[in-house]
Enzyme design. Sequence first.
Site, PDB file in Angstrom:
ATOM      1  CG  ASP A  38      32.407  18.235 -66.430  1.00  0.00           C
ATOM      2  OD1 ASP A  38      31.472  17.513 -66.909  1.00  0.00           O
ATOM      3  OD2 ASP A  38      32.802  19.357 -67.095  1.00  0.00           O
ATOM      4  CG  HIS A 242      21.963  -7.368 -53.702  1.00  0.00           C
ATOM      5  ND1 HIS A 242      23.257  -7.418 -52.190  1.00  0.00           N
ATOM      6  CD2 HIS A 242      20.617  -7.376 -52.814  1.00  0.00           C
ATOM      7  CE1 HIS A 242      22.134  -6.631 -51.216  1.00  0.00           C
ATOM      8  NE2 HIS A 242      20.928  -7.282 -51.718  1.00  0.00           N
ATOM      9  CG  ASP A 259      13.903  -6.107 -53.999  1.00  0.00           C
ATOM     10  OD1 ASP A 259      13.396  -5.031 -53.886  1.00  0.00           O
ATOM     11  OD2 ASP A 259      14.656  -6.866 -53.539  1.00  0.00           O
ATOM     12  CG  ASP A 270      12.905  -3.179 -50.201  1.00  0.00           C
ATOM     13  OD1 ASP A 270      12.951  -3.455 -51.953  1.00  0.00           O
ATOM     14  OD2 ASP A 270      13.314  -2.912 -49.848  1.00  0.00           O
ATOM     15  CG  HIS A 349      16.486 -12.958 -47.324  1.00  0.00           C
ATOM     16  ND1 HIS A 349      15.758 -12.609 -47.429  1.00  0.00           N
ATOM     17  CD2 HIS A 349      17.312 -13.378 -49.232  1.00  0.00           C
ATOM     18  CE1 HIS A 349      14.946 -12.766 -48.211  1.00  0.00           C
ATOM     19  NE2 HIS A 349      15.742 -13.602 -49.706  1.00  0.00           N
ATOM     20  CG  HIS A 353      15.048  -4.698 -44.977  1.00  0.00           C
ATOM     21  ND1 HIS A 353      14.654  -2.681 -45.004  1.00  0.00           N
ATOM     22  CD2 HIS A 353      14.811  -5.233 -45.927  1.00  0.00           C
ATOM     23  CE1 HIS A 353      14.044  -3.483 -46.257  1.00  0.00           C
ATOM     24  NE2 HIS A 353      14.472  -4.621 -46.911  1.00  0.00           N
ATOM     25  CG  HIS A 360      18.488  -2.305 -46.583  1.00  0.00           C
ATOM     26  ND1 HIS A 360      19.338  -2.764 -47.173  1.00  0.00           N
ATOM     27  CD2 HIS A 360      17.356  -2.879 -47.054  1.00  0.00           C
ATOM     28  CE1 HIS A 360      19.145  -3.695 -47.731  1.00  0.00           C
ATOM     29  NE2 HIS A 360      17.619  -3.336 -48.036  1.00  0.00           N
ATOM     30  CD  GLU A 383      13.405  -8.192 -48.192  1.00  0.00           C
ATOM     31  OE1 GLU A 383      13.252  -8.868 -49.117  1.00  0.00           O
ATOM     32  OE2 GLU A 383      13.785  -7.275 -47.357  1.00  0.00           O
ATOM     33  CE1 TYR A 387      15.628 -14.742 -53.427  1.00  0.00           C
ATOM     34  CE2 TYR A 387      16.495 -15.880 -51.489  1.00  0.00           C
ATOM     35  CZ  TYR A 387      15.850 -15.497 -52.423  1.00  0.00           C
ATOM     36  OH  TYR A 387      15.285 -14.259 -51.891  1.00  0.00           O
ATOM     37  NE  ARG A 405      13.683 -10.527 -52.623  1.00  0.00           N
ATOM     38  CZ  ARG A 405      14.841 -10.444 -53.277  1.00  0.00           C
ATOM     39  NH1 ARG A 405      16.015 -11.410 -53.421  1.00  0.00           N
ATOM     40  NH2 ARG A 405      15.130  -9.212 -53.915  1.00  0.00           N
ATOM     41  CD  GLU A 407      11.311  -6.799 -50.668  1.00  0.00           C
ATOM     42  OE1 GLU A 407      11.928  -5.870 -51.705  1.00  0.00           O
ATOM     43  OE2 GLU A 407      11.565  -5.499 -49.433  1.00  0.00           O
TER      44      GLU A 407
HETATM   45  N1  GLY Z   1      15.346  -4.177 -52.386  1.00  0.00           N
HETATM   46  C1  GLY Z   1      16.749  -4.676 -50.893  1.00  0.00           C
HETATM   47  C2  GLY Z   1      16.166  -5.482 -50.185  1.00  0.00           C
HETATM   48  O1  GLY Z   1      15.175  -6.445 -50.510  1.00  0.00           O
HETATM   49  O2  GLY Z   1      16.584  -5.354 -49.087  1.00  0.00           O
HETATM   50 MN    MN Z   2      13.662  -5.231 -52.032  1.00  0.00          MN
HETATM   51 MN    MN Z   3      13.659  -5.972 -49.150  1.00  0.00          MN
END
Ligand code: GLY
Ligand code: MN
Ligand code: MN
Length: 439
Positions: A38, A242, A259, A270, A349, A353, A360, A383, A387, A405, A407
């Site tokens: 609950d 992720h 991140d 982000d 990637h 975004h 996103h 970003e 890797y 990375r 970002e």
């Molecule tokens: N933290 C998710 C991304 O960097 O897109």
């Molecule tokens: Mn990110």
């Molecule tokens: Mn991002």
Amino acid sequence: MSISKTEFARRRRNLMALMEPNSIAIIPSAPEQLRSRDTEYPYRQDSDFYYLSGFTEPQAVLVLAPGRRHGQYVIFCRERDPATELWHGYRAGPEGACADHAADDAFPIGDIDDILPGLIEGRERVYYSMGRSAAFDRQIMSWVNSIRSKESTGAVPPGEFTDLNHFVHELRLVKSAAEQRLLRQAGELTARGHKRAMGHCAPGRYEYQLEAELLHEFASSGARHAAYPSIVGSGPNACTLHYVENSRAMRDGELVLVDAGCELEYYAADVTRTFPVNGRFSREQRALYEIVLQAQAAAIAAIRPGNNWNQPHDASVEVITRGLVELGLLKGRVDRLIKREAYREFYMHRVGHWLGLDVHDVGDYRVAGSWRQLEPGMVMTVEPGIYVSPHNSKVARKWRGIGIRIEDDVLVTGDGCEVLTASAPSSVEEIEAYMAATG
Ligand code: GLY
Ligand code: MN
Ligand code: MN
């Protein structure tokens, strides 16, 4: 509230101006979600609903009915109820929806099946977000069917249904001055969180301990929630894009990729920083790091009005491919390697975004078959990353398991761009100096 009532009203006016004559828009609040038995997840309003109303309660529906005589902005919401409010807190009720949230008219959510068909009746077109919630799709059809069942009495059901997403999302893509201020604040606060995490990093500490430092900084500055689950990946965990377990002890000689971003008054940051657990980059870590940093600089340099969405990405691909060739991780001619996307083994990637109410964020990336032109007020992440899988036997052992990375959040301005998150150290020298001073 940093977004003014006037601005919420302007957003509704802008949306209504895009709607066809004699139409109606219907927008449901986000559902509540159980976490266990609950106990619910902290409630978070749907971003479109929030964008148009500023109303943060669950079990509500917004209606925009341009030209309606008794008011074109209608809210259905929970009624006031002192006994329930004693346990669960304040509700605006239909009275508060009008008095405090500028609704022209408001009704109890329990009466929606009786009232909403009457608001839809006679309108030719219904705008709603199609397919996002099967339950809501069914509800819309049940309201329309209740009008159809009265056709013999002269009731006129709508004949056209249009997906609302595109219209709201185009409005959300270009941020107002107030939104830019919030995104800048969210960015600065997030940068402070990253600095705090860097300052608390040491061999033997756990990934979740860095996460705790970030969340402490966010929450104690008024941003109680992170915009998304924080990623703290040390050593080879940085190669899992992720990774959110955040459970490992960080080791001497490794990098850690963090991140994480806060959500401040519904607006997201982000940010990723990658730094050495012991405060000093090794030769190999530094070599790859410098490439990612140069790729990010090249991408940011390509952000200005008139350039298209893909130019920053292309700029990052060029720098990363060239860098990997120079270090011997890729072999061949740079132009050919780019053409056959050889870099994707290491950089799988896109460079970024849109960013806004959602991490996103919404908005099309292509328009009429071409990459979208950048315009002042758009906000995006930049970003790039490299890797090197710990299992990549094609490269020398010394590179394996390094994941990096970097970002930042970037606002397109009139003549270029502004990096909203620059106060978190990102050059090798800045990071090493900061960690030496705080370690
Ligand atoms: N933290 C998710 C991304 O960097 O897109
Ligand atoms: Mn990110
Ligand atoms: Mn991002």
